[in-house]
Enzyme design. Structure first.
Site, PDB file in Angstrom:
ATOM      1  N   ILE A  11      33.837   4.365  -5.693  1.00 35.55           N
ATOM      2  CA  ILE A  11      34.800   4.742  -6.741  1.00 35.55           C
ATOM      3  C   ILE A  11      34.123   4.955  -8.097  1.00 35.55           C
ATOM      4  CG2 ILE A  11      36.865   3.764  -5.649  1.00 35.55           C
ATOM      5  CD1 ILE A  11      36.604   1.376  -7.648  1.00 35.55           C
ATOM      6  N   TYR A  53      33.877 -11.200 -14.394  1.00 33.20           N
ATOM      7  CA  TYR A  53      34.818 -10.664 -13.392  1.00 33.20           C
ATOM      8  C   TYR A  53      36.198 -10.473 -14.008  1.00 33.20           C
ATOM      9  CZ  TYR A  53      38.369 -10.844  -9.709  1.00 33.20           C
ATOM     10  OH  TYR A  53      39.470 -10.594  -8.932  1.00 33.20           O
ATOM     11  N   LYS A 108      33.361   1.716  -0.225  1.00 31.95           N
ATOM     12  CA  LYS A 108      31.922   1.957  -0.331  1.00 31.95           C
ATOM     13  C   LYS A 108      31.145   1.178   0.736  1.00 31.95           C
ATOM     14  CE  LYS A 108      28.154   1.223  -3.663  1.00 31.95           C
ATOM     15  NZ  LYS A 108      27.799   0.621  -4.960  1.00 31.95           N
ATOM     16  N   GLU A 165      34.506  -5.412  -7.256  1.00 35.77           N
ATOM     17  CA  GLU A 165      33.613  -6.560  -7.107  1.00 35.77           C
ATOM     18  C   GLU A 165      34.499  -7.760  -7.412  1.00 35.77           C
ATOM     19  OE1 GLU A 165      30.604  -6.875  -6.075  1.00 35.77           O
ATOM     20  OE2 GLU A 165      30.037  -4.772  -5.949  1.00 35.77           O
ATOM     21  N   ASN A 222      43.897 -16.019  -2.789  1.00 36.83           N
ATOM     22  CA  ASN A 222      44.299 -15.753  -1.402  1.00 36.83           C
ATOM     23  C   ASN A 222      43.399 -16.515  -0.438  1.00 36.83           C
ATOM     24  OD1 ASN A 222      45.596 -12.396  -1.096  1.00 36.83           O
ATOM     25  ND2 ASN A 222      45.703 -13.721  -2.866  1.00 36.83           N
ATOM     26  N   THR A 266      44.542  -9.628 -10.737  1.00 30.65           N
ATOM     27  CA  THR A 266      44.372 -11.054 -10.475  1.00 30.65           C
ATOM     28  C   THR A 266      44.996 -11.906 -11.576  1.00 30.65           C
ATOM     29  OG1 THR A 266      42.677 -12.775 -10.343  1.00 30.65           O
ATOM     30  CG2 THR A 266      42.087 -10.823 -11.579  1.00 30.65           C
ATOM     31  N   ASP A 267      45.318 -13.150 -11.241  1.00 31.63           N
ATOM     32  CA  ASP A 267      45.829 -14.075 -12.271  1.00 31.63           C
ATOM     33  C   ASP A 267      44.734 -14.480 -13.259  1.00 31.63           C
ATOM     34  OD1 ASP A 267      44.337 -15.747 -10.612  1.00 31.63           O
ATOM     35  OD2 ASP A 267      45.973 -17.146 -10.173  1.00 31.63           O
ATOM     36  N   GLU A 268      43.461 -14.225 -12.901  1.00 29.97           N
ATOM     37  CA  GLU A 268      42.360 -14.692 -13.757  1.00 29.97           C
ATOM     38  C   GLU A 268      42.348 -13.993 -15.118  1.00 29.97           C
ATOM     39  OE1 GLU A 268      38.564 -15.384 -12.034  1.00 29.97           O
ATOM     40  OE2 GLU A 268      39.409 -16.008 -10.125  1.00 29.97           O
ATOM     41  N   LYS A 285      38.425  -7.048 -14.771  1.00 25.83           N
ATOM     42  CA  LYS A 285      39.755  -6.795 -14.204  1.00 25.83           C
ATOM     43  C   LYS A 285      40.770  -6.579 -15.338  1.00 25.83           C
ATOM     44  CE  LYS A 285      40.963  -6.837 -10.423  1.00 25.83           C
ATOM     45  NZ  LYS A 285      41.008  -5.785  -9.353  1.00 25.83           N
TER      46      LYS A 285
END
Ligand code: NAD
Ligand code: DAU
Length: 350
Positions: A61, A157, A35, A85, A187, A131-133, A161
């Site tokens: 998306i 967030y 986007k 995001e 990362n 993500t690991d979050e 996810k």
């Protein structure tokens, strides 16, 4: 020719994945769908413009009709879904954007893939990057996240996810959609948007601006060089088992304050300043709401099944990363000034 749709390819990790795939798989068409939100910087991929196996599509998306049309017109064989995001602080002030892109956007892609592939799933794969979050926070004495760790997200967030991960698994269990997932740790490396800790702090050190350390700087993250993540994505996409989840992590836990001091030493040295001189810029500020104490990934499944290991020692990766940002000051300046957003119009005339 296989047609691989990579979403979020103009972002930080996506740009490394798109570059790897375009260069490594000249017989595949790599379609980068993005986007171009504030986090999308198409100039990150200027070296790929004109390559015969690379195509860019500007699309959202969360726009179901647009996504359906793309699946109907392009013969997509595989999806690597990174668009999201991604910044925790923004999710605290604007959770709705996270639900719209991360949850609804993922659902739109799943439904479009399912319908386009019409349950003839031979040779098709939907790979979801997470993500690991989603696993929540560890105490200092708890063992690392495995693929079996119970989901326990704390920020809008990570909740978004986690929700998207559940939808991906639900499409596998309900409709048989061939999916694979991976959950990665923090990362770092070139082309990361300077709202995230490492590029933000390198830029602030360069300009002698305060370094806002949340709370006491005691939180721990498990850092992985972005190209090692891209390599893991390549392996999982081509050799991962359908229906499986793989954790990806650096085995490289750093307390924020220690990482920040390493970053300061490295940046000072490369700027020709007295090493550690910029520690005076450290400013302890109010903690992030719901700030997860510690993330740490057990990546042994990926290592044992697919032979993946991180390639870079952290000190080496940080040195390389700081050098990159200092040698690409024009990149940082174009991002902080907003100039980078003109690239698409200049190149694509829209
Ligand atoms: P990023 O914010 O740098 O890039 C996200 C990209 O997605 C941008 O190019 C943006 O324009 C695009 N995008 C956002 N909303 C969109 C929409 N509605 N439609 C189409 N495109 C849209 O993110 P990143 O750090 O590269 O992360 C990529 C993925 O990897 C995300 O799914 C994130 O959750 C996951 N992840 C990131 C890390 C990390 O440390 N950065 C770690 C593990 C997992
Ligand atoms: O763990 C994977 C996640 O890593 C990804 O899913 C996210 O998309 C990515 O943004 C990242 O999330 P974090 O919140 O861990 O990254 P961030 O760079 O925002 O912060 C890293 C740590 O540094 C965290 O403990 C918060 C702290 N921090 C961050 C910023 C921006 C500060 O102390 N000061 C800051 O200014």
């Amino acid at each position: 020719m296989r047609h691989i749709l990579i979403t979020g390819g103009a972002g930080f990790i996506g740009s490394h994945v798109v570059r790897l795939f375009v260069n490594k798989y000249p017989d595949d068409e790599i379609i980068n769908l993005d986007k171009l939100t504030y986090a999308g910087n198409l100039s990150n991929l200027s070296d790929l413009e004109g390559k015969p196996n690379y195509k860019f599509i500007k699309a959202d998306i969360s726009d179901y009709d647009a996504i359906r049309k793309i699946f109907e017109t392009l013969k997509i064989d595989g999806v690597i879904h990174l668009a999201a995001e991604s910044h925790v602080d923004r999710s605290i002030t604007d959770p709705f954007s996270f639900a719209k892109t991360n949850v609804i956007g993922t659902l739109n892609l799943l439904q479009s893939a399912k319908d386009a592939w019409r349950e003839n799933y031979e040779g098709k794969l939907f790979y979801h990057i997470s993500t690991d979050e989603v696993y929540g926070a560890l105490n200092f004495n708890e063992s690392r996240f495995t693929e079996e760790t119970r989901y326990d997200p704390h920020s809008p967030y990570s909740a978004s996810k986690a929700s998207s991960d559940h939808f991906v698994r639900a499409y596998h269990d309900t409709y048989g959609l061939p999916v694979v997932l991976s959950n990665c740790s923090n990362n770092y490396g070139p082309y990361q948007f300077p709202e995230k800790l490492i590029p933000l702090f390198i830029n602030n050190i360069r300009y002698n601006k305060p370094l806002p350390v949340y709370g006491k700087g005691e939180n721990v993250r498990d850092w992985l060089y972005v190209e090692d993540h891209a390599r893991a994505i390549d392996l999982i996409f081509h050799r991962g088992r359908v229906g499986q989840t793989y954790n990806i992590g650096g085995g490289n836990e750093w307390k924020n304050i220690d990482l920040i001091k390493l970053l300061i030493k490295t940046t000072d040295r490369l700027l020709g300043r007295e090493m550690g001189a910029s520690e005076k810029l450290i400013t302890f500020v109010t903690d992030r709401a719901g700030h997860d104490l510690r993330y740490a990934i057990d990546a042994s499944k990926l290592r044992n099944e697919l032979g993946w290991t991180p390639s870079l020692q952290f000190e080496e990766g940080i040195d390389q990363t700081v050098r990159w940002y200092l040698e690409h000051q024009e990149w940082l300046d174009s991002v902080t000034s907003g100039e980078y957003q003109n690239y698409y119009r200049r190149m694509y005339g829209e």
